[in-house]
Design a protein around this motif. Sequence first.
Motif, PDB file in Angstrom:
ATOM      1  N   SER A   1      53.967  36.424  34.547  1.00  0.00           N
ATOM      2  CA  SER A   1      52.815  36.901  33.877  1.00  0.00           C
ATOM      3  C   SER A   1      51.720  36.646  34.695  1.00  0.00           C
ATOM      4  O   SER A   1      51.446  35.678  35.440  1.00  0.00           O
ATOM      5  CB  SER A   1      52.769  35.725  32.817  1.00  0.00           C
ATOM      6  N   LEU A   2      50.726  37.582  34.503  1.00  0.00           N
ATOM      7  CA  LEU A   2      49.562  37.812  35.386  1.00  0.00           C
ATOM      8  C   LEU A   2      48.467  36.682  34.767  1.00  0.00           C
ATOM      9  O   LEU A   2      47.604  36.179  35.704  1.00  0.00           O
ATOM     10  CB  LEU A   2      48.985  39.112  35.396  1.00  0.00           C
ATOM     11  N   ILE A   3      48.514  36.852  33.701  1.00  0.00           N
ATOM     12  CA  ILE A   3      47.548  35.644  32.855  1.00  0.00           C
ATOM     13  C   ILE A   3      47.974  34.343  33.261  1.00  0.00           C
ATOM     14  O   ILE A   3      47.065  33.514  33.620  1.00  0.00           O
ATOM     15  CB  ILE A   3      47.655  35.780  31.268  1.00  0.00           C
ATOM     16  N   THR A   4      49.159  33.748  33.405  1.00  0.00           N
ATOM     17  CA  THR A   4      49.574  32.594  34.014  1.00  0.00           C
ATOM     18  C   THR A   4      49.106  32.143  35.430  1.00  0.00           C
ATOM     19  O   THR A   4      48.433  31.161  35.814  1.00  0.00           O
ATOM     20  CB  THR A   4      51.172  32.465  33.869  1.00  0.00           C
TER      21      THR A   4
ATOM     22  N   PHE B   1      35.524  45.947  30.544  1.00  0.00           N
ATOM     23  CA  PHE B   1      35.852  45.955  32.141  1.00  0.00           C
ATOM     24  C   PHE B   1      35.911  47.265  32.701  1.00  0.00           C
ATOM     25  O   PHE B   1      36.631  48.087  32.181  1.00  0.00           O
ATOM     26  CB  PHE B   1      36.937  45.176  32.577  1.00  0.00           C
ATOM     27  N   VAL B   2      35.060  47.574  33.562  1.00  0.00           N
ATOM     28  CA  VAL B   2      35.334  49.034  34.197  1.00  0.00           C
ATOM     29  C   VAL B   2      35.682  48.910  35.752  1.00  0.00           C
ATOM     30  O   VAL B   2      35.056  48.013  36.604  1.00  0.00           O
ATOM     31  CB  VAL B   2      33.808  49.666  34.296  1.00  0.00           C
ATOM     32  N   VAL B   3      36.903  49.001  35.858  1.00  0.00           N
ATOM     33  CA  VAL B   3      37.577  48.654  37.052  1.00  0.00           C
ATOM     34  C   VAL B   3      38.216  49.891  38.038  1.00  0.00           C
ATOM     35  O   VAL B   3      38.777  50.806  37.645  1.00  0.00           O
ATOM     36  CB  VAL B   3      39.070  47.927  36.860  1.00  0.00           C
ATOM     37  N   ASP B   4      37.563  49.865  39.087  1.00  0.00           N
ATOM     38  CA  ASP B   4      38.135  50.988  40.174  1.00  0.00           C
ATOM     39  C   ASP B   4      39.659  50.702  40.368  1.00  0.00           C
ATOM     40  O   ASP B   4      40.187  49.599  40.767  1.00  0.00           O
ATOM     41  CB  ASP B   4      37.377  50.827  41.513  1.00  0.00           C
TER      42      ASP B   4
ATOM     43  N   ALA C   1      40.406  41.551  41.888  1.00  0.00           N
ATOM     44  CA  ALA C   1      40.043  42.550  40.870  1.00  0.00           C
ATOM     45  C   ALA C   1      40.746  41.929  39.430  1.00  0.00           C
ATOM     46  O   ALA C   1      40.291  41.605  38.668  1.00  0.00           O
ATOM     47  CB  ALA C   1      40.430  43.985  40.889  1.00  0.00           C
ATOM     48  N   ILE C   2      42.126  41.759  39.712  1.00  0.00           N
ATOM     49  CA  ILE C   2      42.902  41.022  38.631  1.00  0.00           C
ATOM     50  C   ILE C   2      42.584  39.573  38.256  1.00  0.00           C
ATOM     51  O   ILE C   2      42.184  39.442  37.102  1.00  0.00           O
ATOM     52  CB  ILE C   2      44.214  41.255  38.874  1.00  0.00           C
ATOM     53  N   MET C   3      41.948  38.862  39.366  1.00  0.00           N
ATOM     54  CA  MET C   3      41.644  37.532  39.238  1.00  0.00           C
ATOM     55  C   MET C   3      40.364  37.656  38.529  1.00  0.00           C
ATOM     56  O   MET C   3      40.151  36.632  37.687  1.00  0.00           O
ATOM     57  CB  MET C   3      41.391  36.702  40.635  1.00  0.00           C
ATOM     58  N   ALA C   4      39.236  38.504  38.731  1.00  0.00           N
ATOM     59  CA  ALA C   4      37.923  38.557  38.319  1.00  0.00           C
ATOM     60  C   ALA C   4      38.177  38.674  36.868  1.00  0.00           C
ATOM     61  O   ALA C   4      37.468  38.292  35.940  1.00  0.00           O
ATOM     62  CB  ALA C   4      36.945  39.581  38.708  1.00  0.00           C
ATOM     63  N   ALA C   5      38.895  39.936  36.654  1.00  0.00           N
ATOM     64  CA  ALA C   5      38.984  40.577  35.059  1.00  0.00           C
ATOM     65  C   ALA C   5      39.838  39.560  34.408  1.00  0.00           C
ATOM     66  O   ALA C   5      39.452  39.326  33.023  1.00  0.00           O
ATOM     67  CB  ALA C   5      39.649  41.882  35.036  1.00  0.00           C
TER      68      ALA C   5
ATOM     69  N   SER D   1      46.954  46.785  37.851  1.00  0.00           N
ATOM     70  CA  SER D   1      47.895  46.534  38.857  1.00  0.00           C
ATOM     71  C   SER D   1      48.866  48.201  39.111  1.00  0.00           C
ATOM     72  O   SER D   1      48.947  48.477  40.169  1.00  0.00           O
ATOM     73  CB  SER D   1      48.831  45.289  38.686  1.00  0.00           C
ATOM     74  N   ARG D   2      49.317  48.307  38.074  1.00  0.00           N
ATOM     75  CA  ARG D   2      50.036  49.634  38.286  1.00  0.00           C
ATOM     76  C   ARG D   2      49.250  50.647  38.747  1.00  0.00           C
ATOM     77  O   ARG D   2      49.827  51.565  39.488  1.00  0.00           O
ATOM     78  CB  ARG D   2      50.626  49.692  36.944  1.00  0.00           C
ATOM     79  N   ALA D   3      48.184  51.046  38.021  1.00  0.00           N
ATOM     80  CA  ALA D   3      47.452  52.110  38.269  1.00  0.00           C
ATOM     81  C   ALA D   3      46.862  52.307  39.951  1.00  0.00           C
ATOM     82  O   ALA D   3      46.921  53.208  40.617  1.00  0.00           O
ATOM     83  CB  ALA D   3      46.248  52.304  37.311  1.00  0.00           C
TER      84      ALA D   3
END
Length: 302
Positions: A3-6, A80-83, A102-106, A150-152
């Motif tokens: 889990s990314l949230i974890t 959230f606007v993410v490159d 980026a995942i950490m920040a979002a 992550s996938r994108a």
Amino acid sequence: MPSLITQVKSKLFLHSSRKSMHALDGAHASLLRGRSLDFEDLRKYEYGDQVRDIDWRATARLGTPLVKRSRAMRMQTVLFVVDTGRSMTALAADERPKKDLAIMAAGALGILTLRHGDDFTTVYGDASRARRLPPGRSEGALEHALRTISRATDESTVPNDRDGLLSYVTRTVSRRMIVVVITDEAPITSETERMLRRLRVQHDVLWLTLRDADPVLDHATGRIRSDVDSSWDVPDFVQGDAAIVRQLTAQAQAEEAHLAETLKRLEIGHAVLEAQESAVPQLLRLLHGALSRSGGRSNARV
């Protein structure tokens, strides 16, 4: 897949004290508090509005979805606007993928948003197209958003298009939100500034810059830098060249100063994230700075 949230939660509590987490929590709550229930008027339903705000009687009478709008309604959606273009597969200043930062920040801001009962939505994309996820208010929705980012990023084969993402938001999102732009150190353009001016008319904006890794390494590292866009390897004779390092540093500092001046002029909060370990205190400074600009008022602009 873990889990990314974890993972985000573990980093939040591993790399920050209880005191800083409490302060981060409190600063975020102060920015989003104070919804008024004083009815003002009705407006047409827009993508992202909450079902609970629909006036079903008026909707049935007029045949089109209508939303009840209250005076000084609390801004309760974080966008959230993410490159997610090719350059986000490069390394951040901590020598780990920018995508992970980026995942950490979002994820960190998303967790805070959920803790206070607020909604979030995500716009992401590259030079091929911009896409938007539906609003969410659960850890499951946040997990899906983080996995999508992550996938994108992993699947992107084209450059970033920050201006395209900002243009997409200005064209498709009219309901007032807190817009959090998560991007890298690519220089801003006159079009970037034009888009930000338009965004500031309707939304409150925060900007997170992900610091890139140094492009030139010392010979002692034994490693070679490669550009993710061109696949060009930095020549060996460049490694450790003090003159080139000075030139690159001066250019980076000039671009950073231009960005900082532009965002300050537009009253947009800004933080530079360099590493996952230091992300929480940097976000804390950003939120406190935004709160101080608002004067600590409920419903104030960030």
